[in-house]
Design a protein around this motif. Sequence first.
Motif, mmCIF file in Angstrom:
data_model
loop_
_atom_site.group_PDB
_atom_site.id
_atom_site.type_symbol
_atom_site.label_atom_id
_atom_site.label_comp_id
_atom_site.label_asym_id
_atom_site.label_seq_id
_atom_site.Cartn_x
_atom_site.Cartn_y
_atom_site.Cartn_z
ATOM 1 N N ALA A 23 16.912 147.739 24.299
ATOM 2 C CA ALA A 23 16.649 146.832 25.413
ATOM 3 C C ALA A 23 16.605 145.386 24.929
ATOM 4 O O ALA A 23 17.037 144.471 25.637
ATOM 5 C CB ALA A 23 15.336 147.213 26.095
ATOM 6 N N GLU A 24 16.084 145.180 23.729
ATOM 7 C CA GLU A 24 16.051 143.828 23.176
ATOM 8 C C GLU A 24 17.466 143.287 22.980
ATOM 9 O O GLU A 24 17.747 142.117 23.259
ATOM 10 C CB GLU A 24 15.298 143.815 21.850
ATOM 11 N N ASP A 25 18.377 144.146 22.496
ATOM 12 C CA ASP A 25 19.777 143.725 22.338
ATOM 13 C C ASP A 25 20.372 143.330 23.686
ATOM 14 O O ASP A 25 21.118 142.345 23.791
ATOM 15 C CB ASP A 25 20.605 144.848 21.728
ATOM 16 N N ALA A 26 20.054 144.092 24.711
ATOM 17 C CA ALA A 26 20.571 143.781 26.046
ATOM 18 C C ALA A 26 20.094 142.414 26.510
ATOM 19 O O ALA A 26 20.867 141.621 27.071
ATOM 20 C CB ALA A 26 20.142 144.860 27.040
ATOM 21 N N GLU A 27 18.817 142.114 26.273
ATOM 22 C CA GLU A 27 18.261 140.813 26.651
ATOM 23 C C GLU A 27 18.908 139.695 25.847
ATOM 24 O O GLU A 27 19.206 138.622 26.384
ATOM 25 C CB GLU A 27 16.749 140.802 26.457
ATOM 26 N N LEU A 28 19.119 139.934 24.562
ATOM 27 C CA LEU A 28 19.754 138.903 23.730
ATOM 28 C C LEU A 28 21.192 138.656 24.185
ATOM 29 O O LEU A 28 21.660 137.509 24.210
ATOM 30 C CB LEU A 28 19.724 139.317 22.261
ATOM 31 N N GLY A 29 21.893 139.714 24.540
ATOM 32 C CA GLY A 29 23.243 139.543 25.060
ATOM 33 C C GLY A 29 23.250 138.747 26.349
ATOM 34 O O GLY A 29 24.124 137.902 26.573
ATOM 35 N N LEU A 30 22.260 138.994 27.201
ATOM 36 C CA LEU A 30 22.139 138.234 28.444
ATOM 37 C C LEU A 30 21.827 136.776 28.155
ATOM 38 O O LEU A 30 22.353 135.865 28.815
ATOM 39 C CB LEU A 30 21.057 138.853 29.316
ATOM 40 N N ASN A 31 20.970 136.537 27.164
ATOM 41 C CA ASN A 31 20.644 135.153 26.788
ATOM 42 C C ASN A 31 21.888 134.377 26.380
ATOM 43 O O ASN A 31 21.996 133.169 26.628
ATOM 44 C CB ASN A 31 19.629 135.136 25.649
ATOM 45 N N ALA A 32 22.826 135.067 25.737
ATOM 46 C CA ALA A 32 24.064 134.405 25.323
ATOM 47 C C ALA A 32 24.856 133.910 26.531
ATOM 48 O O ALA A 32 25.560 132.908 26.458
ATOM 49 C CB ALA A 32 24.912 135.360 24.484
ATOM 50 N N ILE A 33 24.742 134.623 27.659
ATOM 51 C CA ILE A 33 25.398 134.172 28.893
ATOM 52 C C ILE A 33 24.730 132.898 29.397
ATOM 53 O O ILE A 33 25.402 131.923 29.761
ATOM 54 C CB ILE A 33 25.337 135.271 29.967
ATOM 55 N N TYR A 34 23.407 132.892 29.421
ATOM 56 C CA TYR A 34 22.690 131.704 29.884
ATOM 57 C C TYR A 34 22.971 130.499 28.991
ATOM 58 O O TYR A 34 22.985 129.357 29.466
ATOM 59 C CB TYR A 34 21.186 131.973 29.933
ATOM 60 N N ALA A 35 23.212 130.744 27.712
ATOM 61 C CA ALA A 35 23.496 129.648 26.791
ATOM 62 C C ALA A 35 24.755 128.885 27.169
ATOM 63 O O ALA A 35 24.908 127.704 26.848
ATOM 64 C CB ALA A 35 23.630 130.186 25.368
ATOM 65 N N MET A 36 25.667 129.536 27.901
ATOM 66 C CA MET A 36 26.901 128.870 28.303
ATOM 67 C C MET A 36 26.641 127.728 29.279
ATOM 68 O O MET A 36 27.490 126.849 29.446
ATOM 69 C CB MET A 36 27.865 129.876 28.936
ATOM 70 N N GLN A 37 25.496 127.697 29.936
ATOM 71 C CA GLN A 37 25.196 126.623 30.878
ATOM 72 C C GLN A 37 25.259 125.255 30.203
ATOM 73 O O GLN A 37 25.529 124.247 30.859
ATOM 74 C CB GLN A 37 23.805 126.835 31.476
ATOM 75 N N TYR A 38 24.976 125.211 28.909
ATOM 76 C CA TYR A 38 24.878 123.932 28.215
ATOM 77 C C TYR A 38 26.190 123.495 27.563
ATOM 78 O O TYR A 38 26.242 122.431 26.945
ATOM 79 C CB TYR A 38 23.795 124.015 27.130
ATOM 80 N N LYS A 39 27.229 124.297 27.678
ATOM 81 C CA LYS A 39 28.470 123.998 26.976
ATOM 82 C C LYS A 39 29.169 122.770 27.568
ATOM 83 O O LYS A 39 29.132 122.531 28.771
ATOM 84 C CB LYS A 39 29.406 125.213 27.020
ATOM 85 N N PRO A 40 29.843 121.993 26.722
ATOM 86 C CA PRO A 40 30.444 120.730 27.187
ATOM 87 C C PRO A 40 31.572 120.905 28.189
ATOM 88 O O PRO A 40 31.817 120.018 29.002
ATOM 89 C CB PRO A 40 30.939 120.087 25.891
ATOM 90 N N GLY A 41 32.272 122.033 28.164
ATOM 91 C CA GLY A 41 33.342 122.232 29.138
ATOM 92 C C GLY A 41 32.825 122.586 30.511
ATOM 93 O O GLY A 41 33.571 122.524 31.490
ATOM 94 N N LEU A 42 31.553 122.945 30.580
ATOM 95 C CA LEU A 42 30.961 123.372 31.842
ATOM 96 C C LEU A 42 29.966 122.328 32.316
ATOM 97 O O LEU A 42 30.269 121.144 32.354
ATOM 98 C CB LEU A 42 30.330 124.751 31.668
ATOM 99 N N TRP A 43 28.742 122.759 32.677
ATOM 100 C CA TRP A 43 27.793 121.863 33.318
ATOM 101 C C TRP A 43 27.059 120.972 32.339
ATOM 102 O O TRP A 43 26.280 120.123 32.744
ATOM 103 C CB TRP A 43 26.830 122.676 34.174
ATOM 104 N N GLY A 44 27.339 121.129 31.049
ATOM 105 C CA GLY A 44 26.780 120.214 30.075
ATOM 106 C C GLY A 44 27.437 118.837 30.137
ATOM 107 O O GLY A 44 26.771 117.822 29.966
ATOM 108 N N ARG A 45 28.760 118.809 30.409
ATOM 109 C CA ARG A 45 29.431 117.501 30.369
ATOM 110 C C ARG A 45 30.658 117.363 31.262
ATOM 111 O O ARG A 45 30.625 116.668 32.263
ATOM 112 C CB ARG A 45 29.826 117.169 28.928
ATOM 113 N N TRP A 46 31.753 118.039 30.940
ATOM 114 C CA TRP A 46 33.047 117.608 31.455
ATOM 115 C C TRP A 46 33.380 118.075 32.855
ATOM 116 O O TRP A 46 34.249 117.490 33.513
ATOM 117 C CB TRP A 46 34.172 118.053 30.497
ATOM 118 N N ILE A 47 32.739 119.102 33.364
ATOM 119 C CA ILE A 47 33.144 119.618 34.673
ATOM 120 C C ILE A 47 32.852 118.626 35.797
ATOM 121 O O ILE A 47 33.490 118.651 36.853
ATOM 122 C CB ILE A 47 32.483 120.984 34.952
#
Length: 509
Positions: free
Chosen positions: A41-65
Motif C-alpha cells: 500500500a505504501e508503494d501505491a501511495e508513493l506512485g500516486l505522489n509521483a502523479i501529484y509531483a507533475m503539477q510543479y513541472k515547467p511544461g505544465l502549471w509550474g510555468r509554460w502552459i
Amino acid sequence: MKNLAYITLVLFSTLFYGCSDELLDVKNPNTLTEDQFWLSAEDAELGLNAIYAMQYKPGLWGRWIYFRYDLTSDEGYSKSPWIELGDWTRFQYVNYNFWEGNVITWRDHYKGIYRCNQVISNVPAIEMDEAQKAEIIAQAKFFRAFYYYNIAVLWEDAPIVLEPSEPDDLPEQKTVEQVWAQVEADLMDAVKSLPVQWDDANVGRPTRGAANAMLGKMYMQQRKWPEAKGALDYFFTGEGSGAYSLMPNFKDNFTHEFENNSESVFEIQFSDDNFGGGDGDEPNANMGNNRAQFFAPAGIGWSDGQARHWLVDAFKQEMNQDGELDERLRHSVFYSDIEADFGDKIYGRDWQWGAEDAWFRKYQRDYYRDNEDYHSQVNLRMIRYADILLLYAEVLNELGQTAQAYQYVDEVRARANMAPLATAYPAIGNDADLFLERLKTERVLELCGESHRWEDLKRWGDLDSQAAVDNIALRDPDFKNFEVGKNHRLPIPQVEVENNPNLSQHAEY
C-alpha cells in the motif's frame, strides 16, 4: 496536501558487456527495480505522489502552459525580448520544436500520463484495503483525464497511451473525438470512487465534484449540451448541491491565505517549501508556481506576459449598484488608472509604465511583497464554483432554458454588487443568442487571466470563421496572424513526428 511528498519513481535497467555472470547478478541496493516496487500500500501511495509531483513541472502549471492558455487568447499577449517566445503567443510557429513553446508542454503531459498509467496498471494487483485502492486508482484516472483534456484542447489529434510505455513504443495517433472519449471513460470511472469530500489531511485531492466539473467541461467542448447538463446537475440538484458557495470577497480566490475554500472545486497545490529547488525530479525540486515571476510588471518580474487593455474597458462599461466601478477590476488587472480608481499602488510603486500597459493581477503577490520570484506558493484555482455557475447558465441557454439560466449569472454578479442581468440588460429577454453574447462578457469579468479563455473561444466557435476572428483582432491585433483552419490547434512537436512513423503532423502545418 500542500506539503505532499515530492517523490518520483525512476526505474533503471543496466546492460553490461563483457562481464561475468556473477557481475550481472549484482543488485544496486539504492535502486528499486519495477519488480521490487508495486508490492505494498505504501508503494501505491508513493506512485500516486509521483502523479501529484507533475503539477510543479515547467511544461505544465509550474510555468509554460500559461503562455498557451492566457497569452495566446485575446486576453493576453507578450512583448518579451525573447522573440521566439513572443512569437508563440501570436501564432507565428516557425520552429515546431521550440522547447518552451511546445515540446516541453507536450512532454510533460505524456510524462504525467505515464505516471498515471503506472498506478492504474500496477496498483490493482497489490494486496491492500480495497477502498483505499479504489481511491488511488480513481485519482490516477482523474489526472490522466485531466492531461488528455488539455491535449484535446491544445493539439487535438494525438496518441492515446493507456499502459506504462517503453522507450521503443510507437503509439498510434488518434482523432480528437477518440481523445475526448478517453477523457470521458476515465472521468466516469473516477466519479465512482472519488469521495464527495476529503478529510483535512487530504484536502486538495480531486473530489467527485471535480470529476463532474471536468465531465461537464469536456461535454461542453464537444457541444454535447444534454450530457453536460447531466454532469453539472451534480452541483445543483445532485449530491454536490449545497457543498459549494462563492467566497464573500472575490480577491480571496487568488491569495495563499484562503486556499481550498468553499468556492474551490479543484486547485493545483503549490508551496514555497523547497525554495531554490530546480525543476527536475530531485527530492528538493521546486514546488512553487513561476507564473507570478513571468507575468509581473516590468522591473518587478520578467514581464513576458501582459493583459490586453480591452479588459479594463470591459469592466468599465457597467457600474455597480452603488454607481462605482466593478470591484473585480481592482483584483484582476494592473492598469494605469488603478491608483486613481481604487487607491492601489503596484507592488508599492506609483504607475511607471505606459498608459496602455496592463498586467494580470490574479495570483500576483503584491498584497504582501514588493517583488516576485519563481517560488509563488499561491494555489491555482483550476475550477471555481463561479465558473461552474456560468457554465451551467451557458448549458441551460443552449438547451432552450434561457429564462432558467439567469439566476446562475445573477449569483456571480451579486457578489460584485452588480444589478441582476435582466435589470441591467432587459433587451436580452429570452433571446438565446443575445444571452450568450452577454455571457461571454460575464465570463471575462469573472474569470479573465484564469486560463479559461482559449477553450471558451474554441467552444463558442469564435475561431472557426474569418469574420469571427476578424472581430477578435479588433481587440487583439495578434489575431491578424491567425489562420482559420490552422491555428485553432498547435503543431505537434516535429521531433515526435520524425521519431514515430505512426504519428503524422497536422495536415495544415
